[in-house]
Each structure stands twice: as C-alpha cells, then as structure tokens.
Design a protein around this motif. Structure first.
Motif, PDB file in Angstrom:
ATOM      1  N   ALA A   1      -8.992 -15.464  -8.767  1.00  0.00           N
ATOM      2  CA  ALA A   1      -7.714 -15.429  -9.470  1.00  0.00           C
ATOM      3  C   ALA A   1      -7.677 -14.255 -10.443  1.00  0.00           C
ATOM      4  N   GLN A   2      -8.806 -14.007 -11.113  1.00  0.00           N
ATOM      5  CA  GLN A   2      -8.829 -12.908 -12.081  1.00  0.00           C
ATOM      6  C   GLN A   2      -8.631 -11.571 -11.390  1.00  0.00           C
ATOM      7  N   GLU A   3      -9.270 -11.403 -10.210  1.00  0.00           N
ATOM      8  CA  GLU A   3      -9.105 -10.142  -9.500  1.00  0.00           C
ATOM      9  C   GLU A   3      -7.665  -9.941  -9.102  1.00  0.00           C
ATOM     10  N   PHE A   4      -7.053 -11.036  -8.597  1.00  0.00           N
ATOM     11  CA  PHE A   4      -5.682 -10.920  -8.147  1.00  0.00           C
ATOM     12  C   PHE A   4      -4.765 -10.505  -9.291  1.00  0.00           C
ATOM     13  N   VAL A   5      -4.936 -11.189 -10.423  1.00  0.00           N
ATOM     14  CA  VAL A   5      -4.058 -10.911 -11.564  1.00  0.00           C
ATOM     15  C   VAL A   5      -4.228  -9.465 -12.007  1.00  0.00           C
ATOM     16  N   GLU A   6      -5.472  -9.031 -12.015  1.00  0.00           N
ATOM     17  CA  GLU A   6      -5.724  -7.659 -12.472  1.00  0.00           C
ATOM     18  C   GLU A   6      -5.070  -6.650 -11.558  1.00  0.00           C
ATOM     19  N   LYS A   7      -5.175  -6.932 -10.260  1.00  0.00           N
ATOM     20  CA  LYS A   7      -4.661  -5.958  -9.316  1.00  0.00           C
ATOM     21  C   LYS A   7      -3.156  -5.865  -9.378  1.00  0.00           C
ATOM     22  N   TYR A   8      -2.496  -7.013  -9.482  1.00  0.00           N
ATOM     23  CA  TYR A   8      -1.057  -7.011  -9.303  1.00  0.00           C
ATOM     24  C   TYR A   8      -0.254  -7.013 -10.578  1.00  0.00           C
ATOM     25  N   GLU A   9      -0.922  -7.205 -11.676  1.00  0.00           N
ATOM     26  CA  GLU A   9      -0.121  -7.239 -12.894  1.00  0.00           C
ATOM     27  C   GLU A   9       0.545  -5.904 -13.131  1.00  0.00           C
ATOM     28  N   GLY A  10      -0.185  -4.862 -12.782  1.00  0.00           N
ATOM     29  CA  GLY A  10       0.401  -3.540 -12.970  1.00  0.00           C
ATOM     30  C   GLY A  10       1.595  -3.325 -12.082  1.00  0.00           C
TER      31      GLY A  10
ATOM     32  N   CYS B   1       0.816  -1.210   0.000  1.00  0.00           N
ATOM     33  CA  CYS B   1       0.000   0.000   0.000  1.00  0.00           C
ATOM     34  C   CYS B   1       0.847   1.255   0.000  1.00  0.00           C
ATOM     35  N   GLY B   2       1.879   1.219   0.757  1.00  0.00           N
ATOM     36  CA  GLY B   2       2.680   2.421   0.919  1.00  0.00           C
ATOM     37  C   GLY B   2       3.658   2.643  -0.205  1.00  0.00           C
ATOM     38  N   GLU B   3       4.964   2.313   0.051  1.00  0.00           N
ATOM     39  CA  GLU B   3       5.991   2.663  -0.937  1.00  0.00           C
ATOM     40  C   GLU B   3       6.172   1.541  -1.957  1.00  0.00           C
ATOM     41  N   SER B   4       7.193   1.720  -2.759  1.00  0.00           N
ATOM     42  CA  SER B   4       7.487   0.693  -3.771  1.00  0.00           C
ATOM     43  C   SER B   4       8.018  -0.564  -3.089  1.00  0.00           C
ATOM     44  N   LEU B   5       7.864  -1.676  -3.805  1.00  0.00           N
ATOM     45  CA  LEU B   5       8.123  -2.970  -3.169  1.00  0.00           C
ATOM     46  C   LEU B   5       9.594  -3.297  -3.179  1.00  0.00           C
ATOM     47  N   SER B   6       9.987  -4.115  -2.232  1.00  0.00           N
ATOM     48  CA  SER B   6      11.375  -4.571  -2.224  1.00  0.00           C
ATOM     49  C   SER B   6      11.500  -5.758  -3.179  1.00  0.00           C
ATOM     50  N   GLU B   7      12.733  -6.179  -3.360  1.00  0.00           N
ATOM     51  CA  GLU B   7      13.005  -7.187  -4.392  1.00  0.00           C
ATOM     52  C   GLU B   7      12.284  -8.498  -4.132  1.00  0.00           C
ATOM     53  N   GLU B   8      12.398  -9.004  -2.868  1.00  0.00           N
ATOM     54  CA  GLU B   8      11.817 -10.347  -2.658  1.00  0.00           C
ATOM     55  C   GLU B   8      10.321 -10.291  -2.761  1.00  0.00           C
ATOM     56  N   GLU B   9       9.740  -9.209  -2.288  1.00  0.00           N
ATOM     57  CA  GLU B   9       8.283  -9.111  -2.376  1.00  0.00           C
ATOM     58  C   GLU B   9       7.856  -9.116  -3.838  1.00  0.00           C
ATOM     59  N   LEU B  10       8.636  -8.390  -4.643  1.00  0.00           N
ATOM     60  CA  LEU B  10       8.322  -8.322  -6.065  1.00  0.00           C
ATOM     61  C   LEU B  10       8.368  -9.713  -6.689  1.00  0.00           C
ATOM     62  N   ALA B  11       9.424 -10.433  -6.338  1.00  0.00           N
ATOM     63  CA  ALA B  11       9.588 -11.779  -6.908  1.00  0.00           C
ATOM     64  C   ALA B  11       8.452 -12.681  -6.479  1.00  0.00           C
ATOM     65  N   ARG B  12       8.055 -12.508  -5.191  1.00  0.00           N
ATOM     66  CA  ARG B  12       6.998 -13.395  -4.687  1.00  0.00           C
ATOM     67  C   ARG B  12       5.683 -13.106  -5.401  1.00  0.00           C
ATOM     68  N   ILE B  13       5.426 -11.806  -5.584  1.00  0.00           N
ATOM     69  CA  ILE B  13       4.178 -11.437  -6.254  1.00  0.00           C
ATOM     70  C   ILE B  13       4.170 -11.950  -7.686  1.00  0.00           C
ATOM     71  N   LEU B  14       5.342 -11.834  -8.304  1.00  0.00           N
ATOM     72  CA  LEU B  14       5.438 -12.320  -9.676  1.00  0.00           C
ATOM     73  C   LEU B  14       5.068 -13.790  -9.747  1.00  0.00           C
ATOM     74  N   GLU B  15       5.628 -14.537  -8.791  1.00  0.00           N
ATOM     75  CA  GLU B  15       5.372 -15.980  -8.775  1.00  0.00           C
ATOM     76  C   GLU B  15       3.896 -16.257  -8.565  1.00  0.00           C
ATOM     77  N   GLN B  16       3.310 -15.482  -7.647  1.00  0.00           N
ATOM     78  CA  GLN B  16       1.896 -15.712  -7.373  1.00  0.00           C
ATOM     79  C   GLN B  16       1.040 -15.394  -8.588  1.00  0.00           C
ATOM     80  N   VAL B  17       1.386 -14.307  -9.249  1.00  0.00           N
ATOM     81  CA  VAL B  17       0.609 -13.945 -10.437  1.00  0.00           C
ATOM     82  C   VAL B  17       0.702 -15.038 -11.500  1.00  0.00           C
ATOM     83  N   GLU B  18       1.908 -15.576 -11.649  1.00  0.00           N
ATOM     84  CA  GLU B  18       2.070 -16.661 -12.627  1.00  0.00           C
ATOM     85  C   GLU B  18       1.226 -17.860 -12.257  1.00  0.00           C
ATOM     86  N   ASP B  19       1.217 -18.176 -10.945  1.00  0.00           N
ATOM     87  CA  ASP B  19       0.409 -19.315 -10.504  1.00  0.00           C
ATOM     88  C   ASP B  19      -1.058 -19.112 -10.810  1.00  0.00           C
TER      89      ASP B  19
END
Lengths: 168, 826
Positions: B62-71, B19-37
């Motif tokens: 799943a669709q909501e999640f992908v939409e929210k985090y793909e950006g 919600c707040g600032e830009s994400l750190s590296e591991e969080e980014l990687a984790r989100i990426l993985e989740q979006v792919e899943d």
C-alpha cells in the motif's frame, strides 16, 4: 533495529506494546536493551518483583510526557496510560498498600514510618495521619478514596512532575 | 482477501495505462479512489485480524502504491508541484524530529548533572544548571564581542607597534614578557586587543571601512540589552510554571505526606538525609500549627519589639560611628612616619570584627521579639544587610572627604591609589574572612527556633525560609556588593584605561580565591578526615571537622555577583568576557569533581522549587547596578585623551552622532533628530508609565477576583463536606432500619432510600449520581441495579462533579447490604 536485543522481542509483541503504551519503536527497543542489562539473571524478569518486560513497559508508560496532539486523536478509545488520571492512579496505588481503593489511617501510618524512620514518636505520627485524613476526607469515612486523592493533588502539576523524557 | 487482489490487479493495469500520456478523467478519478483506499488501509492496519506477515506485506504494498501515484493526482502541470509539496512536507517533518533529537543530545554536561542530582538532590543540581545557563549567556556575549570588536581590530586595525598607544614603552620592554608582569596584566597583555586602551579612534578601518568606534559602542550597549532581555525572559518563564501551584493552605499535611519523597534519589546516603529532612519538615509544620494556635499578650509583645528595634538601631549607629572614627584616624596615621602593622590595617580589622560580632548580637536581641522563626529570620537578614550597607556608606563617606580634598588641591582627576589599593585589600580580606566565617558559624550556631521539642541533630537547624539555605547569604552578602558599589564610585575617579586592568585583576583573584578555598576547605579537609580518622582520638567523620556540605547559596551568590563585575567591566575590557567563559568552563568541571569527591549530601535535603526566581531577581538587581556606572560614564564623562576608541571626542555617544551625519542619508538624520527631541520622548515616557499603571491595576483586579473565586470554591467544599458527613450518617441509620423488613433483591433497598431522599434538589441529584455511581465506578464491581433505569439521565452534566459523591453513597449501601446479608432472611 538489527541489534541483538531486538531479535528477542518479536514484532507482534512490539506492535502490542506500541499500541498499549503509545511509545515509539526506537524507544521500546532502547528500553528493552536497558531491561536486559538490568536483568542480571537473564530469566526475563527483574529481580525482586518478578516483573517481566511487559510489566516494565506498562509501568514506564505512565511516565511518558503528555503531548498536546495526543488529546485529539483517540477520544473514543481507552485512555492512554500516561493521562493525568492514570498517573494519579499510579501514585494512589503506591500508598494504598492493601489495594482496597482506600487509603486508611493504618496505611498512612505505615507509609509515614517508612518515610521518616524512627525520628518522630508514634503519637506524633498518629496525629499527623489523623490530620492528613481530616484535611483530605470529604465523605467522612475516615479514609482517602481516589477522588479525594485527586482533589488533594489538583493543584499539583502532575503532568510535568511525573514525566520522564525518554531519549528518542 | 479477493477484493485486495482485485484492487492490486486493477492498480497495475492503471500503471501501464499511465506510462504514456496524461490520464483521462475517469482513470484519474479511479486512481484517486484507490489511493484513498490504500491510505485508509494503512491507517487501520493495526486493528485488522490478520497474521503479522500478511500485515507487513500489505503495508509495504500500500505504501508503494501511494507513493507512486500520489504525485499523479495533480492535474496537468500542477501534478509535479503536488508531488514536490508532499515530498517536502514529509522531509520537513522528519527533519524537525531529527533536529529535536539532536538538540536534546547536544545539551552539555547533562549526564554529569544527573549524576550529581541523584547523589545530592535537586537543589545542588540546580546550582549546576544555573552555572550552565550562565555559561550559555556568557558564550553568546563573548561571540558578540569577539566577532564584532576584537576580530576586526586584529584583522584590519593598525598592527601592534604602529602608534604609541599600541606599543610597550621602551622602559618596560625588557620586563614585558616576564610571567609575573603578564600575570599582573601589564606588559604585552596590557597593550593588546583585550583592553580598551589598545583601540584606535580611527573612524573606519581596513578595506571594508568598518566603523570600529561605532561597533564598539553598539556592542557595549547590546551586551546589556541582551543580558536584560534574557534574564527577564527567564524570570517570566519561571513564574508561569509556579502560578499553577497557588495557595497550599488547605492541604499542608496531605501534601507533605504524598509529595515529599524525591523519587529521583539513587543513593542510600542521600536517602538517609532525605529521611532527616522529611522529619524536619513535619516538625516544622507541627511548630507552625502550634504557633498559629498560640495566644499573645499584645501590649507586652509590642513593647518588647519596639525595644528590640531601638537597641538594634543603636548598634547600627554605633558601628557606623566607629568606622568613621577609625577611617579618620587612619588618614592621620598615613601622614605619620613610623606606623605599626596594626595601625596600618586598623580599618580592615575593625570592619571585619564588626561583621563578625554584630550579627550574633542582633540575634540575641531579636530573641525579645518572639516572632515566628521564619519571620524572625527575615528580620535578621534585613538587619545584617543594613549593617553592611551602613558600614560601607560610612567608609566611603569618610574616604570621599579625602578624595574631594585631593581633587580641589590638584587639577586633574586623581588616581587615588592609596585608597583604591586599600579598597582592594579590604575586598580580598573580606573574601578570605567570609570563607572563614562560614565554617565558624555552621558548627556552633545555636538553634533558636524550636526549643526543647527538636532533638539536637548534628548540625544546627534553623527554620526554613522557603527553600533557601540561609546560613551563607548573610556571609556572602557583604563582599561583592561592596566591591560593586565601590567600583561604581571609583569609576568616576579612575581613568578608564586604568579601570580595565583592575577588573581583570579582580576577576582573576576572585577565581583563584574560590578555587583555593574549595581545594583547601573541602578537598584537603576530606582527605584529612578520611586518612587521619584511623589514628585520631574522636571520630572525625561524625564529630568536629567531618566532610563539608556543598554550599549552594554561597556559590550561587558568588556566581551572580561575579557576573555583575563582568558586566561592568566588559565595556572597558573586551577580553574580560572571554576570560569569564574560560573561568566558567573550568569552574564547571572543577566543582563537579569537587562535589562528587569531597562533599556529603545536606542534612536537610530540600527541593529546589521556588527559590529560582529569588536568584534571578538578584541577578536582575545586580545587572542594573552594574549598568548604572557604565551608563554614567558614557553620558557624562569625557573619554581619555590618548587611549581608547573614543579618544579625542567630547563624549562617548558622539560617535553615534557622527555616524548618523556621515553615513546615513540626510532624511534619516532628520528623522533621528526629530525622534530625539525631548518634546517627543517625554510624552512617550509618560505613556509608558500610564501603560504600566493600567496593566498593574488590571492584574490586581484579576488576582482579586481569583482569590474570591477560590474562597467561594472553598466555602462550597466545606458545605459539601459537612453535608456529606451528615447524610452519610443519616443514610446509614436509614438503611439499617429499612434492612429489617426487606427481602433478597438489592434494588428494593434503593427504593425506600429514594423515598426518603427525594425532597431536595441536591439530594436527588446525588441520587442520580449514586445510581450512576455503581455504573461509573468500575472497581466497585457491583451489578447495575435495574431501578436506576427509570431515573432521569438528563442530570449527567452534573455527574462529573458529583461522581465523587457517588462512591460515598455506595458505601453505606454496601455496608447496609452487608448488614442485610448478615441478618437471617425470614
């Protein structure tokens, strides 16, 4: 999809039909409303042949136009119902009246009689049937098998001729 | 399921962190993985063995999640761009789909045409499709002319009444609004933007400084350019479809057997006609077979053919001389005072009589030639065409003498009004005649092709010229090429301001004649037959007048030739294209109604497949014919002194010269002058000729190699066929013998067969396929013989071509096993 027709068609069935035939949701619902308007007795089947909606869809699915991007999708899965081979199979079954996977001379005679009425004599019909078999038959069994049928029609643009574009 | 819930919780925790600032590296990687899943889940949702409700819930989540985090996946500043791009891509795909649907729904008159197709077959429907296409082309041309020429003139040009060429002269003013005068395209209509004569030769008009003469010229040229392009494009796309059909010599009867029924027919009357046409087509093939097996006495046939051609040439010369003689006589008559009706109209009468009686004469002479009916018909068409062209040339020649005389005696280009009036009269007379001839010939024409074999069907049957209905072309042929050709020549002599009026009149009169013919010939006839049938001695419906059939080729040819007229006239009368658009529109509705209400389906319902390019080719020819006179007048004749946008210039194309000099920068002028140098243009033309020659030879060699390959395939097929039939018999014999000494196991039947057949490569190949055949053919339903396992599988590429052979091998095997089952097992 809030029309009256779709409430009679359950979501699971929709999914199954979509997977089996490859048609889109909109097309299926539209065809279902056509089916119900044809089905005057409201007993879920079309008059003479007792075809229910699944059978109706399966037959119509043969006539879906072939799109290019489909070929790359599902190489390992079962062949879609509207492939060239399945279309030809559909046509073959029209002529193979006793369903023994061969078109014999008698079946040809029956089909000819249906196509031509009484305008040509029996003898001439017999020679036409013989000539047809002579042209198409390759293994000498005096009947036309599916592969011979395919070979006869290999130059015909079946993909285009046996395709009806359903309105989206 | 627990794994899903865990992921859900972890994703919600990730959302609170971001919600707040830009994400750190591991969080980014984790989100990426989740979006792919999630994406993978969406893709494979269909095959999961869950109940429907659960599937839908998971899908939505799943669709909501992908939409929210793909950006969020783009790094830093790029994240917004990435989101935007994804969004745009999705919206674009959706827009394309919707637009495609919209385009399909926008096609006009689709339901009407489908209706007609189900009642009358696809050939009649093809006429309406052609009409619709023509309407589209005319609409585009109209848009061009209207937008670029008429509107600027109306908005910015000098208003009506300001200069002499734009005003109705005082003498005509009282009558200028009368309907009869307006109908004749005189009066106020003549002095309006619809005609060439209205336009002023001012170089620029209005505050936009719109170069009207230049625009007029360029629009005239581009009308032809666009039409040419679109006709050729249509022809090219037609040929692309048909090359795959190729040679059908091998399977004529099979094709007729399996592909002749038209499954789009929805009406029982049409189905009955389809029966009749299939019958006819079978009989035609039978005749073809008989013809090809016929023996000929070569010398007698050749002599007879030469004799027939000689007789026909005599007829042609005779008719030419007769026309010349009659025209000369009519010129003498015109000098006399009291002439009877016959003498006044002698020329037209003689020409129509010739046109009515010569073709049957040609046909009787052609009976000597003993050609195949199809070839005989082509000869007949050619001769009739020659007859009409010959008549036309002699007619014009005879007239030309007279006109030349007049030109010499008077000094200005004459308006040979007497002759052009007679030409118009002749034209309309012929048009009426032609419609008469149609009915006359359709009923009485003897069938010349099959002899006693064919039972007399109700109307006469002539051998097919592919799919073209041959009755009418020979009748429609004469009228409008004559009109076109005459107009070609008379353009040189008539002033351009007069010409536009003539074209308008001709178009309108032709349209009226067509409509009236349809009303009288088809509709009134149908009414008569329907209502008088109750009180008439014989059955009107089955017998003489009966209902009319839709005349496809007559209508198509009429459409084509009228379009030729429009093309020729559009340069001189900008309003002509607008009138044509209206005419096509009304024609569409009127003919759709007329067809459904008063016509019956054809006796021979044929498919509209290959004749489409014939009509397109004719359209192209007509386009060229109509281009020629316009190009000639533009290049060689000086425009009128006092009317039109080019008045006062020496030649019409001078307007281009002027524009280049005054409006473009000087270096462009130099470039154009350089390009227009003949020293550059002639080599360019030579280069184009060479390119044509090269492409032609390439295509010839390709088609030759194509034919050779085809022959090779055919030869191979023949060899295989004879091979298979021999082997089929051999294996049947073998298996009979081996079945005697055999025990229960079916595989042991195969081994002796293997032994006998291993001696040739092709046979061993077929053996593999035979073994694989029972595996491959699902419908055979046999158990896989264990013996097949030790056969080499490396031959599988050959299995594709040979899989067809696997089956026949199965048959003797099946019959053999059947036989073995019948024999008592010892």
């Amino acid at each position: 999809m809030g029309s009256r027709a779709s409430t009679l068609l359950r979501d699971e069935e929709l999914e199954e039909i979509k997977k089996e035939t490859g048609c889109e949701f909109g097309q299926i619902t539209r065809l279902y409303s056509r089916f119900t308007s044809l089905d005057k007795g409201e007993n879920g089947t079309l008059r003479e042949d007792q075809v229910n909606f699944r059978g109706f869809m399966r037959t119509l699915a043969h006539f879906r136009p072939i799109e290019d991007n489909e070929k790359s999708k599902d190489v390992n899965g079962p062949e879609p119902l509207n492939s060239r081979s399945n279309k030809l199979h559909f046509a073959f079954r029209l002529y193979d009246l006793d369903k023994d996977d061969k078109i014999s001379r008698d079946e040809l005679l029956q089909v000819l009689r249906m196509m031509v009425g009484v305008n040509i004599s029996d003898e001439q019909l017999g020679s036409i049937a013989d000539r047809t078999i002579q042209e198409a038959d390759q293994d000498g069994d005096s009947a036309i098998s599916f592969t011979e049928f395919v070979k006869v029609l290999e130059k015909v643009d079946v993909e285009q001729k046996m395709s009806i574009r359903f309105l989206h | 399921m627990w794994k899903q819930l865990k992921k859900h919780r972890s994703s919600s925790s990730a959302s609170s962190a971001s919600c707040g600032e830009s994400l750190s590296e591991e969080e980014l990687a984790r989100i990426l993985e989740q979006v792919e899943d999630k994406k993978k889940l969406i893709a494979t949702m269909r095959s999961k063995p869950w109940p429907m409700a659960r599937k839908l819930a998971e899908l939505r989540e799943a669709q909501e999640f992908v939409e929210k985090y793909e950006g969020a996946l783009g790094k830093g500043k790029g994240k917004r761009l990435y989101a935007c791009r994804m969004l745009m891509a999705k919206k674009w795909a959706k827009f394309k789909r919707d637009f495609d649907n919209f385009k399909t729904q926008c096609i006009p008159w689709e339901m009407k045409i489908k209706d007609i197709e189900s009642h009358f077959g696809s050939s009649v429907a093809s006429y309406f499709i052609f009409l619709r296409w023509m309407y589209g082309v005319n609409l585009v041309l109209f848009g061009l002319i209207f937008g670029l020429v008429i509107i600027p003139e109306v908005l910015m040009g000098m208003p009506y009444g300001s200069i002499p060429r734009k005003t109705v002269p005082r003498a005509e003013e009282e009558k200028a609004m009368d309907f009869s005068v307006l109908w004749d395209f005189e009066g106020y209509i003549k002095y309006s933007a619809l005609f060439y004569g209205y336009y002023n030769n001012q170089r620029t008009i209005g505050w936009l400084r719109y170069r009207l003469p230049m625009a007029y010229f360029m629009v005239g040229v581009s009308v032809f350019g666009y039409s040419l392009m679109i006709v050729i494009r249509s022809m090219a796309s037609n040929t692309q479809g048909s090359t795959s059909e190729g040679e059908n010599d091998n399977f004529t009867f099979s094709f007729k057997m399996f592909t002749s029924w038209d499954y789009l027919i929805g009406n029982s009357e049409t189905a009955d006609s389809k029966y009749a046409s299939i019958t006819t087509s079978f009989k035609e093939s039978i005749v073809d077979e008989q013809e090809s097996n016929k023996e000929e006495n070569v010398h007698l046939t050749r002599f007879l053919r030469v004799l027939a051609n000689f007789l026909i040439i005599c007829c042609l010369c005779g008719s030419g001389y007769l026309i010349y003689f009659v025209v000369k006589r009519s010129q003498e008559f015109s000098k006399m005072q009291n002439i009877s009706w016959y003498e006044r109209n002698e020329v037209e009468i003689v020409m129509s009589l010739l046109g009515m009686f010569c073709p049957p004469l040609f046909e009787t002479i052609a009976a000597l030639e003993n050609y195949h009916p199809r070839i005989g018909l082509k000869w007949q068409l050619g001769r009739i065409f020659a007859l009409f062209l010959g008549n036309l040339y002699t007619f014009l020649l005879a007239l030309m003498d007279d006109v030349h005389l007049k030109v010499k005696t008077t000094n200005f280009p004459p308006i040979p009004s007497a002759h052009h009036i007679s030409f118009l009269k002749y034209n309309t007379f012929l048009v009426y005649n032609v419609h008469e001839l149609k009915k006359f010939w359709k009923v009485d024409r003897p069938s010349c092709s099959f002899g006693s074999d064919v039972p007399a069907s109700r109307k006469s049957v002539v051998a097919p010229l592919s799919d073209v209905d041959v009755h009418s072309p020979q009748r429609k042929f004469p009228t409008v090429p004559i009109a076109l050709f005459c107009s070609c020549l008379f353009i040189c002599y008539l002033a351009d301001c007069e010409l536009s009026k003539e074209f308008m009149r001709l178009t309108v009169s032709d349209m009226l004649v067509t409509y009236i013919t349809i009303l009288l010939g088809d509709f009134l006839r149908a009414c008569f037959v329907r209502f008088m049938n109750y009180c008439w001695c014989w059955d009107l419906e089955a017998g003489f007048p009966s209902y009319a059939e839709f005349d496809i080729s007559g209508n198509v040819l009429g459409l084509i030739f009228n379009q030729g007229m429009i093309w020729m006239g559009s340069f001189y009368a900008p309003g002509l294209v607008g009138i044509n658009v209206l005419r096509l529109l009304t024609s569409m509705y009127f003919q759709c109604w007329a067809v459904m209400s008063s016509n019956v389906p054809h006796e021979r319902v044929f498919k509209a497949s290959r004749s489409n390019n014939f009509y397109m080719g004719l359209l192209l020819l007509v386009l060229f014919l109509s281009l020629l006179p316009v190009a000639y007048t533009i290049m060689s004749l000086p425009p009128s002194f006092d009317c039109g946008p080019f008045s006062g210039k020496n030649r019409m194309y001078d307007v281009i010269q002027e524009t280049i000099e005054n409006d473009f920068p000087t270096f462009l002028g130099k470039i154009f002058a350089f390009l227009a140098n003949p020293g550059l243009i002639i080599p360019a033309i030579l280069l184009m000729f060479l390119a044509i020659y090269y492409l032609n030879s390439v295509s010839k060699s390709l088609s030759r190699s194509n034919a050779q390959l085809r022959k090779k395939i055919q030869a191979l097929r023949e060899i295989e066929k004879s091979h298979k039939s021999v082997k089929g018999r051999a294996t049947a014999r073998d298996s009979e013998e081996t079945a005697n000494g055999n025990s229960k196991n079916s595989t042991q039947l195969q081994l002796p067969k293997e032994g006998t057949m291993r001696h040739s490569a092709s046979q061993s190949q077929t053996l593999d396929q035979k073994a694989q055949g029972p595996e491959a053919s699902s419908s055979a339903g046999k158990a896989v013989p264990p013996a097949s396992q030790h056969l080499p599988i490396s031959r599988s590429p050959g299995a594709r071509t040979g899989s067809g052979q696997a089956r026949p091998q199965a048959h003797p095997w099946r019959s053999a096993s059947g036989k073995s089952a019948q024999r008592p097992r010892h």
